[in-house]
Design a protein around this motif. Structure first.
Motif, PDB file in Angstrom:
ATOM      1  N   GLY A 152      40.737  36.906  35.638  1.00 44.45           N
ATOM      2  CA  GLY A 152      39.672  36.094  36.217  1.00 44.45           C
ATOM      3  C   GLY A 152      39.608  36.215  37.726  1.00 44.45           C
ATOM      4  O   GLY A 152      38.530  36.257  38.316  1.00 44.45           O
ATOM      5  N   GLU A 183      38.144  39.698  38.441  1.00 50.79           N
ATOM      6  CA  GLU A 183      36.717  39.752  38.110  1.00 50.79           C
ATOM      7  C   GLU A 183      35.910  39.055  39.185  1.00 50.79           C
ATOM      8  O   GLU A 183      34.895  39.567  39.667  1.00 50.79           O
ATOM      9  N   LYS A 184      36.353  37.890  39.625  1.00 42.73           N
ATOM     10  CA  LYS A 184      35.630  37.135  40.652  1.00 42.73           C
ATOM     11  C   LYS A 184      35.618  37.899  41.963  1.00 42.73           C
ATOM     12  O   LYS A 184      34.593  37.953  42.654  1.00 42.73           O
ATOM     13  N   GLU A 191      28.050  40.237  28.892  1.00 50.55           N
ATOM     14  CA  GLU A 191      28.794  40.021  30.135  1.00 50.55           C
ATOM     15  C   GLU A 191      30.115  39.315  29.866  1.00 50.55           C
ATOM     16  O   GLU A 191      31.158  39.672  30.425  1.00 50.55           O
ATOM     17  N   ARG A 213      33.009  40.758  42.108  1.00 46.12           N
ATOM     18  CA  ARG A 213      31.571  40.448  42.119  1.00 46.12           C
ATOM     19  C   ARG A 213      30.996  40.676  43.504  1.00 46.12           C
ATOM     20  O   ARG A 213      31.610  40.360  44.511  1.00 46.12           O
ATOM     21  N   ARG A 260      34.056  40.937  30.313  1.00 49.94           N
ATOM     22  CA  ARG A 260      35.110  40.305  31.105  1.00 49.94           C
ATOM     23  C   ARG A 260      36.436  40.167  30.364  1.00 49.94           C
ATOM     24  O   ARG A 260      37.461  39.859  30.977  1.00 49.94           O
TER      25      ARG A 260
END
Length: 124
Positions: free
Chosen positions: A114, A117-118, A105, A121, A109
């Protein structure tokens, strides 16, 4: 989006996690009087989670000390982070989860913002 290549595999450190996972697996069902890991498993998930939380708190406090500290404070942060990772591995082991998907994982990434990616989710 900027792509950052994943770091190269490092056999010196990669095998540490694999070896530790093997030891944790072996000691999971050992005598609780002879093995700290077995004692944690014997006490159950709540005790393991308590230890993860305790180590997380100690890591945070060590990080605050290390921010303006000398080498001793920075080394204390390394030691506390090792404790946190160790107890996180015990937690995964207790739940019959392998550490490799966590590493996969993290590798997945790489190259992803960041923030992106967040945002991507999905939470139940």
């Amino acid at each position: 989006m900027t792509t950052t290549p994943a770091p190269a595999s490092n056999p010196a450190t990669d095998t540490v996690l694999d070896a530790l996972a093997d030891v944790l697996k072996q000691r999971r069902h050992a005598d609780a009087d002879d093995s700290y890991v077995a004692a944690l498993h014997h006490k159950g998930l709540n005790k393991i989670l308590e230890k993860v939380g305790e180590e997380a708190t100690e890591t945070l406090l060590a990080a605050k000390d290390a921010e303006h500290g000398a080498d001793a404070e920075r080394q204390a942060l390394i030691a506390e982070t090792a404790d946190l990772w160790f107890h996180s591995l015990v937690m995964l082991s207790h739940l019959d989860l392998d550490h490799r998907p966590v590493l996969e994982e993290l590798a997945r990434r790489f190259g992803v913002s960041g923030h992106a990616e967040k945002a991507a989710r999905t939470r139940p």
